[in-house]
Structure formats: structure tokens, C-alpha cells
Design an enzyme around this catalytic site. Structure first.
Site, short mmCIF file in Angstrom:
data_model
loop_
_atom_site.label_atom_id
_atom_site.label_comp_id
_atom_site.label_asym_id
_atom_site.label_seq_id
_atom_site.Cartn_x
_atom_site.Cartn_y
_atom_site.Cartn_z
N HIS A 87 8.48 2.27 -32.50
CA HIS A 87 8.07 0.93 -32.09
C HIS A 87 7.96 0.01 -33.32
O HIS A 87 8.40 -1.13 -33.31
CB HIS A 87 6.73 1.02 -31.35
CG HIS A 87 5.69 1.84 -32.08
ND1 HIS A 87 5.96 3.07 -32.62
CD2 HIS A 87 4.39 1.60 -32.37
CE1 HIS A 87 4.87 3.55 -33.21
NE2 HIS A 87 3.90 2.68 -33.07
N ARG A 88 7.43 0.55 -34.42
CA ARG A 88 7.25 -0.25 -35.64
C ARG A 88 8.62 -0.56 -36.27
O ARG A 88 8.83 -1.65 -36.79
CB ARG A 88 6.35 0.54 -36.60
CG ARG A 88 5.86 -0.24 -37.81
CD ARG A 88 4.63 0.38 -38.45
NE ARG A 88 3.49 0.30 -37.54
CZ ARG A 88 3.00 1.35 -36.87
NH1 ARG A 88 3.51 2.56 -37.03
NH2 ARG A 88 1.99 1.18 -36.04
N GLY A 147 -2.24 9.09 -36.37
CA GLY A 147 -2.67 8.72 -35.01
C GLY A 147 -2.24 9.73 -33.95
O GLY A 147 -2.48 10.93 -34.07
N TYR A 148 -1.57 9.23 -32.94
CA TYR A 148 -1.18 10.05 -31.79
C TYR A 148 0.19 10.72 -31.98
O TYR A 148 0.71 11.33 -31.02
CB TYR A 148 -1.17 9.18 -30.52
CG TYR A 148 -2.51 8.55 -30.21
CD1 TYR A 148 -3.48 9.23 -29.47
CD2 TYR A 148 -2.83 7.27 -30.69
CE1 TYR A 148 -4.72 8.66 -29.19
CE2 TYR A 148 -4.07 6.69 -30.42
CZ TYR A 148 -4.99 7.39 -29.68
OH TYR A 148 -6.23 6.81 -29.41
N ASP A 149 0.78 10.63 -33.16
CA ASP A 149 2.12 11.20 -33.38
C ASP A 149 2.24 12.68 -32.99
O ASP A 149 3.27 13.08 -32.44
CB ASP A 149 2.55 11.02 -34.85
CG ASP A 149 3.04 9.60 -35.14
OD1 ASP A 149 3.37 8.88 -34.19
OD2 ASP A 149 3.08 9.23 -36.33
N THR A 152 -3.11 -4.28 -43.64
CA THR A 152 -3.59 -3.18 -42.81
C THR A 152 -4.42 -2.24 -43.67
O THR A 152 -4.16 -2.11 -44.85
CB THR A 152 -2.41 -2.40 -42.17
OG1 THR A 152 -2.93 -1.23 -41.52
CG2 THR A 152 -1.39 -1.96 -43.20
N ASP A 206 -0.53 -5.07 -34.74
CA ASP A 206 -1.46 -4.45 -33.80
C ASP A 206 -0.60 -3.59 -32.90
O ASP A 206 0.42 -4.05 -32.38
CB ASP A 206 -2.25 -5.49 -33.00
CG ASP A 206 -3.54 -4.87 -32.48
OD1 ASP A 206 -4.30 -4.30 -33.29
OD2 ASP A 206 -3.77 -4.91 -31.26
N GLY A 253 -1.05 5.08 -43.08
CA GLY A 253 0.19 5.48 -42.41
C GLY A 253 1.10 4.28 -42.19
O GLY A 253 2.31 4.34 -42.43
N LYS A 267 11.51 8.83 -38.05
CA LYS A 267 10.55 7.97 -37.33
C LYS A 267 10.90 6.50 -37.58
O LYS A 267 10.86 5.67 -36.67
CB LYS A 267 9.10 8.26 -37.76
CG LYS A 267 8.09 7.37 -37.05
CD LYS A 267 6.64 7.65 -37.35
CE LYS A 267 5.75 6.67 -36.59
NZ LYS A 267 4.31 6.79 -36.89
P1 ITT Z 1 -5.22 -1.96 -39.04
O1 ITT Z 1 -5.85 -2.73 -37.90
O2 ITT Z 1 -5.99 -2.07 -40.30
O3 ITT Z 1 -3.76 -2.27 -39.20
P2 ITT Z 1 -5.54 0.32 -37.27
O4 ITT Z 1 -5.21 1.78 -37.40
O5 ITT Z 1 -6.94 -0.03 -36.80
O6 ITT Z 1 -5.26 -0.37 -38.68
P3 ITT Z 1 -4.51 -0.88 -34.88
O7 ITT Z 1 -5.75 -1.66 -34.62
O8 ITT Z 1 -3.19 -1.55 -34.65
O9 ITT Z 1 -4.46 -0.34 -36.37
O10 ITT Z 1 -4.64 0.45 -34.02
C1 ITT Z 1 -3.51 1.09 -33.59
C2 ITT Z 1 -3.85 2.53 -33.27
O11 ITT Z 1 -2.81 3.01 -32.40
C3 ITT Z 1 -3.80 3.41 -34.51
O12 ITT Z 1 -5.06 3.56 -35.12
C4 ITT Z 1 -3.25 4.72 -33.95
O13 ITT Z 1 -4.30 5.48 -33.42
C5 ITT Z 1 -2.34 4.25 -32.82
N1 ITT Z 1 -0.96 4.08 -33.34
C6 ITT Z 1 -0.31 2.92 -33.65
N2 ITT Z 1 0.89 3.16 -34.15
C7 ITT Z 1 1.04 4.50 -34.18
C8 ITT Z 1 2.05 5.37 -34.63
O14 ITT Z 1 3.16 4.91 -35.19
N3 ITT Z 1 1.85 6.68 -34.51
C9 ITT Z 1 0.71 7.16 -33.97
N4 ITT Z 1 -0.32 6.43 -33.55
C10 ITT Z 1 -0.16 5.09 -33.65
#
Ligand code: ITT
Length: 198
Positions: free
Chosen positions: A181-182, A154-156, A8, A70, A12, A176
Site C-alpha cells: 500500500h505504501r 505492525g501486522y506484517d 513519522t 496515515d 519501519g 514489500k
Molecule cells: P506515525 O503516526 O508516527 O507515522 P504510526 O505507527 O502511529 O506512526 P499510523 O498512525 O499511520 O502510524 O498507524 C498505522 C498502523 O497501522 C501502524 O502502527 C501499524 O500497526 C499498521 N500498519 C500500517 N502500515 C503497515 C505496514 O506496512 N505493515 C504492517 N502494519 C502496518
């Protein structure tokens, strides 16, 4: 010690996985540490396809057991948007703050009881031979009307957890990592990774 590639580019996610997958007997490494600069376009139409695409491509490139996720945020009143487009919701180069602002604007005047949402995470674990397995996790919450908290990414800051009475960004990483979800998908991932060690 066997290496595990955390495939990734999201710092974060890396911080979270370093704790979530600790103690399994792998030495965790990253794309940056392995000198891998190739970007895999997320061309799939769902989380599963994108997670698999990332894990299999980077496992072949690195010749290491590789984990990719993802993930995304699904808002009920927006029919599941931004979903698989969560990273690119406000454009390819948008900051987290811009994504948050756009989502809040779209939910302007939507009442609290209709602001239900969930984070979803699909983890793919792949071997260099191209074999892969999937793990799933979800976390339910409500989208707030303003950002609060400094942790996470992200949206946290706008994802409110009723049982905690706080946004995800107000919680320390260790909390967290118990409820997200993770974290839920990682429980399955730990079992798969343990099997690969045998
Ligand atoms: P990689 O593909 O390199 O792993 P990315 O950030 O582009 O990085 P994704 O394509 O999976 O990853 O996008 C998921 C998006 O969803 C991420 O950029 C955040 O905006 C949001 N997201 C996912 N998990 C989150 C979390 O735990 N907290 C807040 N926002 C999250």
C-alpha cells in the site's frame, strides 16, 4: 540539496520511505534528526485528515517540505476494523505483538475464506505555507491464523499475500516495496515531489 522531512515516529515507515523515495534529488531527514519532539494527536476521523494534520503541522514547525502517512489494516469480517485505529487497536502503548495477538483472538474460528483484509495508506505532502496534496495506495491479503516472518513491522506477520504464498513479514523489504500500500501511494508521491523541485 532540498530537504524532505519524513514526519513519522515509526522506524519501519522511515526504512521503507528511504528506499521508496530514493533518487528524487531530496535529502531525507527525520523528526529525530531535526530535533522535533512534538507529538501530533491523530484526532481526525479518517486517514486523510490524520495524514494532513501530521504533514501540515510538521511542515510549519520545520519549514521543510514534509511527508506524513496515515495507514491501517481493514478486516472485512470486522467491518473494516481496526482501520484508522490500527496503531492504537490494543491501547496506546501496546506492542506490535500485542496488536497481532488481539486481532488473531478476534478472528478465532473465522474460516480462511472470510479472513480477507487490506492495508491502506494515505500520504500527505505539505509545504511550510500549508499547501498539501494526498496520495493513496491499497494492498489486498488474508489474515493468517498465526504469525510468520521477521521482516517489516505492525501486522506484517499475519498479512498473507496469496500471489506470493507468503506473509508480508516473510518478504524482503525490496519485494514489500514493490507491492505494498505504501509503495503504491509512493508512486504518486514521487510525481508530486518531483514537481516541488522545479
Ligand atoms: P506515525 O503516526 O508516527 O507515522 P504510526 O505507527 O502511529 O506512526 P499510523 O498512525 O499511520 O502510524 O498507524 C498505522 C498502523 O497501522 C501502524 O502502527 C501499524 O500497526 C499498521 N500498519 C500500517 N502500515 C503497515 C505496514 O506496512 N505493515 C504492517 N502494519 C502496518
Amino acid at each position: 540539496m532540498l530537504k524532505l522531512l519524513l514526519a513519522t515516529s515509526n522506524p519501519g515507515k522511515i526504512s521503507e520511505y528511504r528506499v521508496l523515495l530514493d533518487g528524487l534529488g531530496y535529502r531525507m531527514t527525520t523528526l529525530a534528526e531535526e530535533g522535533i519532539t512534538r507529538v501530533v494527536p491523530e484526532s481526525g476521523s479518517n486517514y486523510e485528515e490524520n495524514a494532513q494534520l501530521k504533514a501540515i503541522t510538521y511542515a510549519k514547525l520545520s519549514q521543510l517540505i514534509t511527508l506524513a502517512d496515515d495507514s491501517g489494516l481493514e478486516v472485512d469480517v470486522l467491518n473494516g476494523e481496526p482501520g484508522v485505529q490500527s496503531a492504537r487497536f490494543a491501547g496506546e502503548t501496546a506492542t506490535d505483538a500485542e496488536k497481532v495477538s488481539l486481532l488473531l483472538a478476534k478472528l478465532n474460528s473465522v474460516p480462511w475464506e472470510q479472513r480477507t483484509a487490506r492495508f491502506k495508506c494515505v500520504i500527505a505532502i505539505a509545504t511550510p505555507e500549508g499547501y498539501s496534496e494526498l496520495c493513496y495506495g491499497e494492498c489486498q491479503g488474508i489474515i493468517t491464523t498465526g504469525a510468520k516472518g521477521e521482516n517489516g513491522f505492525g501486522y506484517d506477520p499475519i498479512f498473507f499475500l496469496p500471489e506470493a504464498g507468503k506473509t508480508m513479514a516473510e518478504l524482503p523489504l525490496e519485494i514489500k516495496n514493490q507491492i505494498s500500500h505504501r509503495a503504491r501511494a509512493s508512486q504518486q508521491a514521487r510525481q508530486i515531489l518531483q514537481r516541488h523541485l522545479i
